[in-house]
Design a protein around this motif. Structure first.
Motif, PDB file in Angstrom:
ATOM      1  N   LYS A  68      66.834 -30.584  30.757  1.00  0.00           N
ATOM      2  CA  LYS A  68      67.275 -30.285  29.387  1.00  0.00           C
ATOM      3  C   LYS A  68      66.624 -29.009  28.851  1.00  0.00           C
ATOM      4  CE  LYS A  68      65.692 -34.238  27.860  1.00  0.00           C
ATOM      5  NZ  LYS A  68      65.070 -34.667  29.132  1.00  0.00           N
ATOM      6  N   THR A  69      65.303 -28.971  28.929  1.00  0.00           N
ATOM      7  CA  THR A  69      64.589 -27.795  28.435  1.00  0.00           C
ATOM      8  C   THR A  69      64.982 -26.562  29.242  1.00  0.00           C
ATOM      9  OG1 THR A  69      62.737 -29.185  27.779  1.00  0.00           O
ATOM     10  CG2 THR A  69      62.292 -26.843  27.965  1.00  0.00           C
ATOM     11  N   ALA A  70      65.044 -26.721  30.545  1.00  0.00           N
ATOM     12  CA  ALA A  70      65.382 -25.580  31.399  1.00  0.00           C
ATOM     13  C   ALA A  70      66.747 -25.005  31.017  1.00  0.00           C
ATOM     14  CB  ALA A  70      65.359 -26.002  32.869  1.00  0.00           C
ATOM     15  N   LEU A 164      65.405 -27.907  18.652  1.00  0.00           N
ATOM     16  CA  LEU A 164      64.294 -28.842  18.429  1.00  0.00           C
ATOM     17  C   LEU A 164      64.161 -29.710  19.677  1.00  0.00           C
ATOM     18  CD1 LEU A 164      65.279 -29.761  14.769  1.00  0.00           C
ATOM     19  CD2 LEU A 164      63.398 -28.270  15.473  1.00  0.00           C
ATOM     20  N   ASP A 165      63.229 -29.300  20.551  1.00  0.00           N
ATOM     21  CA  ASP A 165      63.024 -30.011  21.813  1.00  0.00           C
ATOM     22  C   ASP A 165      62.100 -31.202  21.566  1.00  0.00           C
ATOM     23  OD1 ASP A 165      63.126 -30.630  24.478  1.00  0.00           O
ATOM     24  OD2 ASP A 165      62.351 -28.695  25.186  1.00  0.00           O
ATOM     25  N   GLU A 166      62.264 -32.262  22.341  1.00  0.00           N
ATOM     26  CA  GLU A 166      61.453 -33.487  22.167  1.00  0.00           C
ATOM     27  C   GLU A 166      61.575 -33.993  20.728  1.00  0.00           C
ATOM     28  OE1 GLU A 166      59.560 -34.650  24.843  1.00  0.00           O
ATOM     29  OE2 GLU A 166      59.658 -32.894  26.148  1.00  0.00           O
ATOM     30  N   LEU A 167      62.793 -33.937  20.220  1.00  0.00           N
ATOM     31  CA  LEU A 167      63.036 -34.286  18.825  1.00  0.00           C
ATOM     32  C   LEU A 167      62.654 -35.728  18.486  1.00  0.00           C
ATOM     33  CD1 LEU A 167      64.213 -33.496  16.108  1.00  0.00           C
ATOM     34  CD2 LEU A 167      66.486 -33.898  17.012  1.00  0.00           C
ATOM     35  N   ALA A 269      63.147 -34.055  38.185  1.00  0.00           N
ATOM     36  CA  ALA A 269      62.863 -32.810  38.905  1.00  0.00           C
ATOM     37  C   ALA A 269      61.420 -32.372  38.708  1.00  0.00           C
ATOM     38  CB  ALA A 269      63.803 -31.695  38.453  1.00  0.00           C
ATOM     39  N   ARG A 270      60.856 -32.723  37.551  1.00  0.00           N
ATOM     40  CA  ARG A 270      59.469 -32.333  37.300  1.00  0.00           C
ATOM     41  C   ARG A 270      58.548 -33.044  38.280  1.00  0.00           C
ATOM     42  NH1 ARG A 270      58.664 -33.553  31.962  1.00  0.00           N
ATOM     43  NH2 ARG A 270      59.591 -31.546  31.515  1.00  0.00           N
ATOM     44  N   ARG A 271      58.811 -34.359  38.495  1.00  0.00           N
ATOM     45  CA  ARG A 271      57.987 -35.112  39.432  1.00  0.00           C
ATOM     46  C   ARG A 271      58.127 -34.533  40.845  1.00  0.00           C
ATOM     47  NH1 ARG A 271      55.215 -39.961  40.131  1.00  0.00           N
ATOM     48  NH2 ARG A 271      54.446 -39.469  38.076  1.00  0.00           N
TER      49      ARG A 271
HETATM   50 MG   LIG Z   1      61.963 -31.024  28.130  1.00  0.00          MG
END
Ligand SMILES: [Mg+2]
Ligand SMILES: Nc1ncnc2c1ncn2[C@@H]1O[C@H](COP(=O)(O)OP(=O)(O)O)[C@@H](O)[C@H]1O
Length: 429
Positions: A68-70, A164-167, A269-271
């Motif tokens: 999402k952030t990416a 607004l990320d991690e809203l 994907a982060r893991r």
């Molecule tokens: Mg994120």
């Protein structure tokens, strides 16, 4: 030259030449495999801004590590690139009518900025380069911050896209006031337009919103699905090729294993990237020339230990005491505990540490919370006519976790319990 304590490590860095930062979560790659569809969809919504109109507000949902952030940062970068190219040459085609420089992206991570004031201040200051004119950290009345923000945005015609990320973190901590104001700001602006992109890990978070806010915010919704093992493999392969100068650093099955392990969790994907990066670090430290699957398994252990550590350290005091009682009983040879037994142990630890125990009901809740965090395993067990109880077992390594808990200074007195018991046992032997 005298050998220095760092020399061996500095030498070991040379094993894998390249830039390991590329494997970090903060790095935004040139390409985002398996997210093209979502990038295109967001781009088709955002292109409205390049024409000088207000794009629909968007809510993006998806578990951690689903990109999402990416994806939003990728789009932000594309807009910046457009601006740069536009500065170099005369802008062509349908976008000529509106100046792309009037499109502004404001990205806010609400895990970091988690108050109404902080969010408004950050947005407002984005449009103010003069330090002396900045909205201060604290001190202004909310009304003044909001008025100042509107004034700044409306100074010239612009389209402002606020991300607004991690809203969900902001809403659970500070409620939805900020969203209420931001989502109706357009009716108070004369020449500018504001559109919002909200990102959340939890689908359910909109239930906590005022119905008006919910409908304004969710004009468009996107849900990012977890990645499967094949997709994770593509993502990792691309990153590895970019990160290291030499080929064949990894044994063939290393990437596949990282992808498979991360896919088992929830397609994160982060893991997957963490596993790969930590495995590489371990291989380097062991002066190996290749990363192999053993390094990946070691990385998995290390990451899990770090997670346990983090989860335990951040527990509130009475949850720690409860966890402590469970672990101590286990080291004293009790295998599966009932809620009553845990409570008895907990009261004992409280007494020794000079704290007032909570009620058994509260401890039952705390046990469920520990279960949800994956620190204990609490199974409901039926005893026929005698009713039901829980069977409670720690699901983390006992000795390590005990020593983590004992680092909490308020829990030092509890240590005595264990030494006291050890003492008793010694005398019995
Ligand atoms: Mg994120
Ligand atoms: N499709 C993709 N291609 C390449 N890297 C990706 C992709 N999706 C996620 N990543 C990487 O995985 C990590 C986590 O992604 P992120 O966007 O932070 O997840 P989220 O915001 O959904 O929790 C980041 O390093 C990101 O660059």
């Amino acid at each position: 030259m005298e050998p220095n304590i760092f020399t061996t490590y500095m030498h070991s860095k040379k094993v894998f030449k390249g830039n390991k930062d590329i494997l970090r979560p903060s790095y935004i790659p040139e390409q985002l495999p398996h997210r093209e569809e979502y990038i295109n969809e967001l781009a088709s919504i955002m292109v409205t801004a390049l024409r000088g109109n207000r794009p629909s507000n968007v809510l993006i949902f998806g578990k951690t590590g689903t990109g999402k952030t990416a994806v939003v940062r990728y789009l932000e970068r594309e807009v910046e690139r457009l601006k740069r190219e536009n500065a170099d040459s005369q802008f062509q085609g349908e976008f000529q009518e509106f100046n792309v420089h009037r499109v502004n992206y404001v990205y806010i991570n609400c895990e970091v900025v988690d108050t109404h004031y902080g969010v408004m201040k950050n947005i407002g200051n984005k449009f103010m380069s003069e330090w002396s004119e900045q909205i201060p950290f604290t001190g202004w009345p909310m009304e003044k911050v909001y008025e100042s923000l509107k004034e700044r945005i409306d100074e010239e015609p612009r389209v402002v896209v606020i991300i607004l990320d991690e809203l969900d973190k902001l809403v659970s901590k500070s409620g939805d006031t900020v969203l209420y104001h931001l989502s109706k700001i357009n009716s108070e602006l004369k020449q500018s337009k504001v559109s919002l992109i909200g990102i959340s890990n939890h689908l359910k978070f909109t239930e906590f919103l005022d119905p008006r806010v919910r409908s304004r915010l969710g004009e468009e919704k996107l849900i990012f699905p977890p990645y499967n093992a094949e997709q994770l493999k593509d993502i990792l392969t691309e990153r590895v090729n970019k990160a290291f100068e030499a080929e064949n650093i990894m044994d063939d099955d290393v990437i596949a294993l990282c992808a498979a392990l991360a896919a088992q969790e929830h397609g994160d994907a982060r893991r997957a990237l963490d596993l790969l990066r930590v495995a590489t670090e371990i291989a380097e430290r062991e002066h190996c020339e290749h990363v192999d699957t053993n390094h990946v398994y070691k990385a998995k252990n290390k990451i899990e230990q770090d997670c346990v550590r983090e989860a335990v350290i951040t527990l509130p005091t009475h949850s720690k005491l409860t966890m402590y009682a469970i672990l101590l009983s286990r080291t004293n040879g009790h295998n599966k505990l009932t809620t009553g037994e845990v409570y008895a142990g907990y009261k004992e630890v409280c007494t020794v540490s000079g704290m007032d125990p909570l009620t058994q009901r509260r401890i039952t809740d705390i046990i469920s919370e520990l279960d949800m965090l994956g620190l204990v395993n609490a199974r409901v067990k039926s005893f026929g006519r005698r009713g039901r109880t829980k069977e409670i077992q720690p699901s983390v390594p006992e000795v390590d976790t005990i020593s983590i808990i004992e680092q909490d200074e308020t829990i030092i007195p509890v240590k005595k319990l264990r030494t006291f018991e050890d003492h008793q046992q010694m005398k019995l032997m």
